[in-house]
Design a protein around this motif. Structure first.
Motif, PDB file in Angstrom:
ATOM      1  N   GLN A   1      62.261  50.734  -7.062  1.00  0.00           N
ATOM      2  CA  GLN A   1      61.470  51.945  -7.263  1.00  0.00           C
ATOM      3  C   GLN A   1      61.296  52.747  -5.974  1.00  0.00           C
ATOM      4  O   GLN A   1      60.848  53.892  -6.017  1.00  0.00           O
ATOM      5  N   VAL A   2      61.629  52.153  -4.840  1.00  0.00           N
ATOM      6  CA  VAL A   2      61.459  52.828  -3.551  1.00  0.00           C
ATOM      7  C   VAL A   2      62.649  53.752  -3.312  1.00  0.00           C
ATOM      8  O   VAL A   2      63.810  53.320  -3.356  1.00  0.00           O
ATOM      9  N   ARG A   3      62.342  55.011  -3.068  1.00  0.00           N
ATOM     10  CA  ARG A   3      63.368  56.022  -2.818  1.00  0.00           C
ATOM     11  C   ARG A   3      64.256  55.579  -1.653  1.00  0.00           C
ATOM     12  O   ARG A   3      63.763  55.196  -0.595  1.00  0.00           O
ATOM     13  N   GLY A   4      65.562  55.583  -1.862  1.00  0.00           N
ATOM     14  CA  GLY A   4      66.508  55.237  -0.805  1.00  0.00           C
ATOM     15  C   GLY A   4      66.964  53.797  -0.789  1.00  0.00           C
ATOM     16  O   GLY A   4      67.936  53.469  -0.110  1.00  0.00           O
ATOM     17  N   VAL A   5      66.292  52.925  -1.545  1.00  0.00           N
ATOM     18  CA  VAL A   5      66.741  51.534  -1.612  1.00  0.00           C
ATOM     19  C   VAL A   5      67.935  51.468  -2.559  1.00  0.00           C
ATOM     20  O   VAL A   5      67.862  51.885  -3.706  1.00  0.00           O
ATOM     21  N   VAL A   6      69.045  50.960  -2.050  1.00  0.00           N
ATOM     22  CA  VAL A   6      70.288  50.882  -2.812  1.00  0.00           C
ATOM     23  C   VAL A   6      70.382  49.558  -3.561  1.00  0.00           C
ATOM     24  O   VAL A   6      70.803  49.507  -4.715  1.00  0.00           O
ATOM     25  N   ASP A   7      69.963  48.464  -2.916  1.00  0.00           N
ATOM     26  CA  ASP A   7      70.046  47.137  -3.521  1.00  0.00           C
ATOM     27  C   ASP A   7      69.097  46.202  -2.788  1.00  0.00           C
ATOM     28  O   ASP A   7      68.740  46.439  -1.637  1.00  0.00           O
ATOM     29  N   SER A   8      68.687  45.146  -3.486  1.00  0.00           N
ATOM     30  CA  SER A   8      67.880  44.114  -2.851  1.00  0.00           C
ATOM     31  C   SER A   8      68.175  42.781  -3.509  1.00  0.00           C
ATOM     32  O   SER A   8      68.547  42.724  -4.675  1.00  0.00           O
ATOM     33  N   THR A   9      68.027  41.722  -2.735  1.00  0.00           N
ATOM     34  CA  THR A   9      68.257  40.369  -3.217  1.00  0.00           C
ATOM     35  C   THR A   9      67.134  39.484  -2.690  1.00  0.00           C
ATOM     36  O   THR A   9      66.781  39.560  -1.518  1.00  0.00           O
ATOM     37  N   VAL A  10      66.579  38.682  -3.570  1.00  0.00           N
ATOM     38  CA  VAL A  10      65.531  37.744  -3.195  1.00  0.00           C
ATOM     39  C   VAL A  10      66.127  36.346  -3.231  1.00  0.00           C
ATOM     40  O   VAL A  10      66.876  36.005  -4.148  1.00  0.00           O
TER      41      VAL A  10
ATOM     42  N   ASP B   1      69.535  53.425   2.269  1.00  0.00           N
ATOM     43  CA  ASP B   1      70.197  54.572   2.876  1.00  0.00           C
ATOM     44  C   ASP B   1      69.250  55.162   3.921  1.00  0.00           C
ATOM     45  O   ASP B   1      68.232  55.759   3.565  1.00  0.00           O
ATOM     46  N   PRO B   2      69.559  55.014   5.207  1.00  0.00           N
ATOM     47  CA  PRO B   2      68.661  55.509   6.249  1.00  0.00           C
ATOM     48  C   PRO B   2      68.570  57.030   6.293  1.00  0.00           C
ATOM     49  O   PRO B   2      67.681  57.573   6.946  1.00  0.00           O
ATOM     50  N   ASP B   3      69.460  57.720   5.585  1.00  0.00           N
ATOM     51  CA  ASP B   3      69.355  59.181   5.495  1.00  0.00           C
ATOM     52  C   ASP B   3      68.301  59.596   4.469  1.00  0.00           C
ATOM     53  O   ASP B   3      67.901  60.756   4.417  1.00  0.00           O
ATOM     54  N   VAL B   4      67.869  58.644   3.626  1.00  0.00           N
ATOM     55  CA  VAL B   4      66.905  58.935   2.575  1.00  0.00           C
ATOM     56  C   VAL B   4      65.537  58.348   2.886  1.00  0.00           C
ATOM     57  O   VAL B   4      64.505  58.960   2.614  1.00  0.00           O
TER      58      VAL B   4
ATOM     59  N   GLU C   1      59.134  53.036   6.080  1.00  0.00           N
ATOM     60  CA  GLU C   1      58.669  53.448   4.756  1.00  0.00           C
ATOM     61  C   GLU C   1      58.800  52.316   3.734  1.00  0.00           C
ATOM     62  O   GLU C   1      57.923  52.133   2.886  1.00  0.00           O
ATOM     63  N   ILE C   2      59.861  51.550   3.829  1.00  0.00           N
ATOM     64  CA  ILE C   2      60.055  50.425   2.908  1.00  0.00           C
ATOM     65  C   ILE C   2      58.988  49.365   3.150  1.00  0.00           C
ATOM     66  O   ILE C   2      58.372  48.859   2.204  1.00  0.00           O
ATOM     67  N   ILE C   3      58.749  49.019   4.399  1.00  0.00           N
ATOM     68  CA  ILE C   3      57.735  48.015   4.725  1.00  0.00           C
ATOM     69  C   ILE C   3      56.357  48.486   4.277  1.00  0.00           C
ATOM     70  O   ILE C   3      55.566  47.715   3.721  1.00  0.00           O
ATOM     71  N   THR C   4      56.054  49.751   4.486  1.00  0.00           N
ATOM     72  CA  THR C   4      54.768  50.296   4.050  1.00  0.00           C
ATOM     73  C   THR C   4      54.628  50.178   2.535  1.00  0.00           C
ATOM     74  O   THR C   4      53.587  49.738   2.033  1.00  0.00           O
TER      75      THR C   4
END
Length: 70
Positions: free
Chosen positions: A10-19, A49-52, A57-60
């Motif tokens: 849901q975070v703008r700019g996150v392309v993928d995540s793995t837990v 994407d660091p351009d987005v 911002e992700i950590i926040t």
């Protein structure tokens, strides 16, 4: 309450995540074995994407969202 796997898409700019898990000696750690102290710890890999968005911002978003159990 959400976990990181539900929040991060849901975070703008996150392309993928793995837990997953890191450390420890077990070839197949589980949430239960980690909680029991098998030496592993939970880990989170985030591709963004660091351009987005920025790392900050992700950590926040991760730590300040009241719906996420951290």
């Amino acid at each position: 309450i959400l976990g990181a796997a539900a929040l991060l898409p849901q975070v703008r700019g996150v392309v993928d995540s793995t837990v997953g898990y890191t450390g420890g000696c077990s070839a197949a750690p589980t949430y239960q074995s980690v909680c029991a102290g098998d030496g592993h710890t939970e880990a989170l890999k985030i591709i963004f994407d660091p351009d987005v968005t920025s790392y900050e911002e992700i950590i926040t978003a991760f730590y300040e969202d009241p719906h996420v159990q951290n």
